[in-house]
Design a protein around this motif. Structure first.
Motif, PDB file in Angstrom:
ATOM      1  N   VAL A 160       0.839  -1.201   0.000  1.00  0.00           N
ATOM      2  CA  VAL A 160       0.000   0.000   0.000  1.00  0.00           C
ATOM      3  C   VAL A 160       0.872   1.248   0.000  1.00  0.00           C
ATOM      4  O   VAL A 160       0.602   2.224  -0.709  1.00  0.00           O
ATOM      5  N   VAL A 161       1.943   1.222   0.805  1.00  0.00           N
ATOM      6  CA  VAL A 161       2.848   2.368   0.870  1.00  0.00           C
ATOM      7  C   VAL A 161       3.399   2.698  -0.510  1.00  0.00           C
ATOM      8  O   VAL A 161       3.436   3.856  -0.930  1.00  0.00           O
ATOM      9  N   TYR A 162       3.812   1.664  -1.245  1.00  0.00           N
ATOM     10  CA  TYR A 162       4.403   1.898  -2.555  1.00  0.00           C
ATOM     11  C   TYR A 162       3.360   2.225  -3.623  1.00  0.00           C
ATOM     12  O   TYR A 162       3.716   2.588  -4.746  1.00  0.00           O
ATOM     13  N   HIS A 163       2.082   2.102  -3.269  1.00  0.00           N
ATOM     14  CA  HIS A 163       1.033   2.489  -4.209  1.00  0.00           C
ATOM     15  C   HIS A 163       0.500   3.896  -3.932  1.00  0.00           C
ATOM     16  O   HIS A 163      -0.382   4.374  -4.635  1.00  0.00           O
ATOM     17  N   LEU A 164       1.023   4.548  -2.902  1.00  0.00           N
ATOM     18  CA  LEU A 164       0.655   5.933  -2.660  1.00  0.00           C
ATOM     19  C   LEU A 164       1.178   6.801  -3.798  1.00  0.00           C
ATOM     20  O   LEU A 164       2.209   6.505  -4.409  1.00  0.00           O
ATOM     21  N   ASP A 165       0.469   7.868  -4.076  1.00  0.00           N
ATOM     22  CA  ASP A 165       0.932   8.785  -5.108  1.00  0.00           C
ATOM     23  C   ASP A 165       2.172   9.541  -4.640  1.00  0.00           C
ATOM     24  O   ASP A 165       2.469   9.622  -3.445  1.00  0.00           O
ATOM     25  N   ARG A 166       2.887  10.097  -5.585  1.00  0.00           N
ATOM     26  CA  ARG A 166       4.154  10.753  -5.278  1.00  0.00           C
ATOM     27  C   ARG A 166       3.997  11.876  -4.264  1.00  0.00           C
ATOM     28  O   ARG A 166       4.873  12.082  -3.404  1.00  0.00           O
ATOM     29  N   ASP A 167       2.886  12.610  -4.337  1.00  0.00           N
ATOM     30  CA  ASP A 167       2.681  13.753  -3.449  1.00  0.00           C
ATOM     31  C   ASP A 167       1.970  13.385  -2.150  1.00  0.00           C
ATOM     32  O   ASP A 167       1.773  14.254  -1.291  1.00  0.00           O
ATOM     33  N   ASP A 168       1.566  12.128  -1.982  1.00  0.00           N
ATOM     34  CA  ASP A 168       0.940  11.700  -0.731  1.00  0.00           C
ATOM     35  C   ASP A 168       1.987  11.610   0.378  1.00  0.00           C
ATOM     36  O   ASP A 168       3.161  11.310   0.123  1.00  0.00           O
ATOM     37  N   ARG A 169       1.560  11.836   1.618  1.00  0.00           N
ATOM     38  CA  ARG A 169       2.462  11.736   2.759  1.00  0.00           C
ATOM     39  C   ARG A 169       1.864  10.797   3.805  1.00  0.00           C
ATOM     40  O   ARG A 169       0.648  10.773   4.004  1.00  0.00           O
ATOM     41  N   LEU A 170       2.733  10.038   4.464  1.00  0.00           N
ATOM     42  CA  LEU A 170       2.312   9.062   5.463  1.00  0.00           C
ATOM     43  C   LEU A 170       3.070   9.299   6.758  1.00  0.00           C
ATOM     44  O   LEU A 170       4.269   9.584   6.741  1.00  0.00           O
TER      45      LEU A 170
END
Length: 288
Positions: free
Chosen positions: A63-73
């Motif tokens: 899931v982490v690697y499927h986040l968009d480039r501008d998403d933050r976790l």
């Protein structure tokens, strides 16, 4: 109800009421803003350490690697106090390391202060809300609410103030049955003292109502990757409705908002479910 977001809706496809009064929707915009997601991990060490934990770790990493480039976790846990493994970051490798550390730092407990954990998570958001970003909190846990100092209603008030949506998914596997879900616990009753009597002010029958009040939803299934990805997609694919509200009064107040599809849109999407923030806070009108 199929889980697929409905796109291409216009302002005429919605109807909106504020405190029971119909309001004109001025503009409807598709909101595909980048995400700020706070992930809270509350797991006991008694969970099997082999296949189950490895699978959950791999699924969360996917899931982490499927986040968009501008998403933050951000990643954290909470027992007697919050433990921050990572503040908001768009670095996928740093996110993966934080997930690994959080899963390795599990502590034994018969329950978790889930409300307190959610409240602490709101402090990880920037103090100033950027309208071009969406805020969400996801909690992963295996035991219910116990020992929180904050009440459900106070928590809801802070979430509304922070413009954060609470979303999640309940995950079950043959070996292990944790929950990835937002703010789950026993019924909460709020009491006020008035003229020497204790009066029931409001009862929250289920804290799933907290989820619904913010526009979130609890999903269920046995595939953490699919459920979390679907949750993020639903958080991301939303509409912003601008409307003429009633004038502000001399005090800060909370107003109820109901949004539904118009009769014409309902004919096109008879099984569609509208989810959105049901309460918003309007500040007192200041006069200099």
């Amino acid at each position: 109800r199929s889980g697929l977001p409905v796109g291409s809706l216009r302002k005429d496809d919605f109807q909106l009421e504020e405190d029971g009064v119909g309001r004109e929707i001025v503009t409807c915009l598709a909101d595909n803003a980048p995400l700020d997601v706070i992930l809270i991990i509350q797991l006991n060490p008694g969970m099997p350490r082999d296949r189950s934990i490895a699978r959950v770790r791999d699924q969360l990493r996917d899931v982490v690697y499927h986040l968009d480039r501008d998403d933050r976790l951000a990643v954290m846990s909470h027992t007697s106090r919050p433990k921050i493994f990572l503040t908001l970051s768009s670095d996928a490798f740093a996110n993966e390391l934080a997930l690994r550390d959080a899963l390795a730092a599990r502590r034994r407990s018969r329950g978790w202060p889930l409300y307190d954990a959610i409240l602490a998570a709101t402090d990880l958001f920037p103090k100033k809300w950027a309208r071009e970003r969406r805020r969400a909190i996801v909690l992963i846990f295996d035991k219910g609410e116990i020992g929180s100092k904050v009440t459900a209603l106070r928590l809801l008030s802070v979430l509304l103030e922070k413009n954060a949506v609470v979303y999640g998914a309940e995950v079950t596997t043959p070996e292990w049955q944790p929950s990835i879900v937002m703010v789950v616990g026993p019924p909460i009753r709020e009491w006020v003292v008035s003229f020497g009597r204790r009066e029931l002010q409001r009862e929250v029958q289920s804290v799933d109502q907290v989820v619904e009040e913010t526009g979130g939803e609890v999903l269920k299934g046995n595939d953490a990757t699919r459920l979390l990805s679907e949750s993020l997609d639903r958080i991301r694919t939303r509409y912003l409705l601008y409307f003429y509200a009633a004038p502000a009064s001399g005090r800060t107040e909370q107003r109820k908002v109901v949004v539904r599809l118009s009769p014409e849109a309902k004919k096109r999407y008879p099984d569609a479910v509208v989810r959105g923030q049901k309460t918003y806070q309007i500040e007192a009108l200041s006069v200099n």
